[in-house]
Design a protein around this motif. Structure first.
Motif, PDB file in Angstrom:
ATOM      1  N   GLU A   1     -28.157 -63.312 -63.201  1.00 52.02           N
ATOM      2  CA  GLU A   1     -26.766 -63.265 -62.773  1.00 52.02           C
ATOM      3  C   GLU A   1     -26.394 -61.949 -62.093  1.00 52.02           C
ATOM      4  OE1 GLU A   1     -24.278 -65.189 -65.823  1.00 52.02           O
ATOM      5  OE2 GLU A   1     -22.690 -63.861 -65.091  1.00 52.02           O
ATOM      6  N   VAL A   2     -27.179 -60.904 -62.315  1.00 54.08           N
ATOM      7  CA  VAL A   2     -26.793 -59.573 -61.822  1.00 54.08           C
ATOM      8  C   VAL A   2     -26.551 -59.564 -60.308  1.00 54.08           C
ATOM      9  CG1 VAL A   2     -27.583 -57.197 -61.480  1.00 54.08           C
ATOM     10  CG2 VAL A   2     -27.876 -58.297 -63.703  1.00 54.08           C
ATOM     11  N   GLY A   3     -27.547 -60.017 -59.539  1.00 49.20           N
ATOM     12  CA  GLY A   3     -27.452 -59.936 -58.083  1.00 49.20           C
ATOM     13  C   GLY A   3     -26.245 -60.673 -57.530  1.00 49.20           C
ATOM     14  N   ILE A   4     -26.043 -61.909 -57.953  1.00 44.52           N
ATOM     15  CA  ILE A   4     -24.943 -62.694 -57.392  1.00 44.52           C
ATOM     16  C   ILE A   4     -23.591 -62.203 -57.913  1.00 44.52           C
ATOM     17  CG2 ILE A   4     -25.211 -64.572 -59.095  1.00 44.52           C
ATOM     18  CD1 ILE A   4     -23.982 -64.892 -55.433  1.00 44.52           C
ATOM     19  N   SER A   5     -23.511 -61.758 -59.181  1.00 52.95           N
ATOM     20  CA  SER A   5     -22.193 -61.335 -59.665  1.00 52.95           C
ATOM     21  C   SER A   5     -21.770 -60.024 -59.002  1.00 52.95           C
ATOM     22  CB  SER A   5     -22.129 -61.282 -61.194  1.00 52.95           C
ATOM     23  OG  SER A   5     -22.758 -60.143 -61.677  1.00 52.95           O
TER      24      SER A   5
ATOM     25  N   GLY B   1     -26.598 -56.317 -48.867  1.00 59.82           N
ATOM     26  CA  GLY B   1     -27.975 -55.917 -48.561  1.00 59.82           C
ATOM     27  C   GLY B   1     -28.418 -54.789 -49.486  1.00 59.82           C
ATOM     28  N   ARG B   2     -27.519 -53.824 -49.685  1.00 63.39           N
ATOM     29  CA  ARG B   2     -27.831 -52.701 -50.595  1.00 63.39           C
ATOM     30  C   ARG B   2     -28.061 -53.199 -52.016  1.00 63.39           C
ATOM     31  NH1 ARG B   2     -23.336 -49.356 -48.967  1.00 63.39           N
ATOM     32  NH2 ARG B   2     -24.068 -48.431 -47.023  1.00 63.39           N
ATOM     33  N   ILE B   3     -27.217 -54.139 -52.445  1.00 64.70           N
ATOM     34  CA  ILE B   3     -27.353 -54.671 -53.810  1.00 64.70           C
ATOM     35  C   ILE B   3     -28.707 -55.354 -53.996  1.00 64.70           C
ATOM     36  CG2 ILE B   3     -26.500 -56.457 -55.412  1.00 64.70           C
ATOM     37  CD1 ILE B   3     -23.634 -55.765 -54.328  1.00 64.70           C
TER      38      ILE B   3
END
Lengths: 213, 213
Positions: free
Chosen positions: A79-83, A112-114
């Motif tokens: 969930e980290v990336g999308i949240s 992009g950075r995330i």
């Protein structure tokens, strides 16, 4: 895991509560960081909770006080990336003074950075999503659909405003999402291209797809 | 597995040899087809060779007469998408009478079709590549690098020929590869968009990235 930590901080009221929440967030983040690295290196199926506990220098009951099982840890990682991406998207879109082109540029640059910063988490999600429970899988899919939908709206409005080419199908949002999601599988930190170069190229590519150049 | 079957056919000389090769190719293809579906559904680590043999209605020694171990089956699955794509790329580029724009359109269209047709194989590769031996992993990486390199050359030449925008970096080949590789993770047969629509959109997207519109 800054956004999780921030959320945990904001959710608590008093100073003691706040400190306690920070500790909880810190420990939760450490667990998913170490578990993500193990899942990334060895694969989710090959990792036991004992292995995760060993690598953290804690006991298995300690893990159970934060996550109900191994799948719950996987869900938190996935969930980290999308949240974080959704949070950035919504904060960016709140600025009504910017052009659609500037908004798209800003969102793509930040997301992009995330995905570069969260590379391991994103790859674990892409590889291991089949091990998620139906509930977790669907919640993450809804978040991704919401992201794509908001980018599609931004493009549709940009076309209407005459900023993007009029023959641009707003479904191109899914292709832009593809460009972003693909980065973690080929980008290598310390490789030929710096993260800054990759993000500049990503922005150029997204603007071309949107017909904004 | 048509290209594998064709290669096997062409490699043999006499009529009997040819028939025998066809049988071998047929059985090899069936093994990797069934194994790919199992790896796709359950994950590579969770599947044993016994399970693969059971699903084929054969014995484990039968499998060993075609593949030396489970990793060799995985390697064969992972190679299908890129080896078929390279074959199509090289056959297309051999036509010297076409414009660079027409060549790029044709390659992207055909490779798009391959990744949709080979969806499961490509997803298994993306998810399970960490289980490949170093030799197999590197061989496949070299094939992918060759594909990207030839697309980059095509774009560089198209820029020189004045067909693509002069500010197009040939590294955009990697982003076009990303668009193609991303399809299997989101495209759903029988979903909202037909494979024909997806491929048309892919071609439009690739041409925009190359600055060819």
């Amino acid at each position: 895991m800054s956004s999780i930590a921030t959320n945990a901080r904001e959710a608590s009221a008093g100073a003691n509560d706040s400190l306690k929440s920070e500790f909880v967030a810190f420990k939760t983040n450490r667990i998913i960081e170490v578990a993500s690295n193990l899942f990334y290196q060895r694969g989710y199926s090959s990792c036991t909770l004992d292995l995760v506990a060993d690598n953290l220098g804690v006991t298995k009951p300690f893990l159970y006080s934060y996550f109900k099982n191994k799948e719950a840890i996987l869900a938190a990682i996935c969930e980290v990336g999308i949240s974080e991406s959704l949070a950035v998207l919504e904060a960016t879109l709140a600025d009504e003074h910017k052009t659609h082109r500037a908004l798209l540029t800003e969102v793509v640059r930040q997301v992009g950075r995330i995905v570069i910063e969260r590379q391991e988490y994103v790859v674990v999600y892409q590889r291991e999503m089949k091990h998620l429970s139906a509930t977790d899988h669907n919640r993450i899919l809804r978040m991704r659909a919401s992201f794509d939908h908001q980018i599609a709206e931004l493009i549709r409005e940009g076309v209407e405003a005459g900023e993007f080419r009029e023959d641009t199908d707003s479904f191109v949002a899914v292709w832009i999402g593809g460009l972003i999601s693909w980065i973690p599988t080929w980008y290598s930190p310390g490789g030929q291209r710096s993260s800054g170069e990759v993000i500049d190229q990503l922005v150029t590519a997204a603007l071309r797809l949107a017909g904004a150049e």
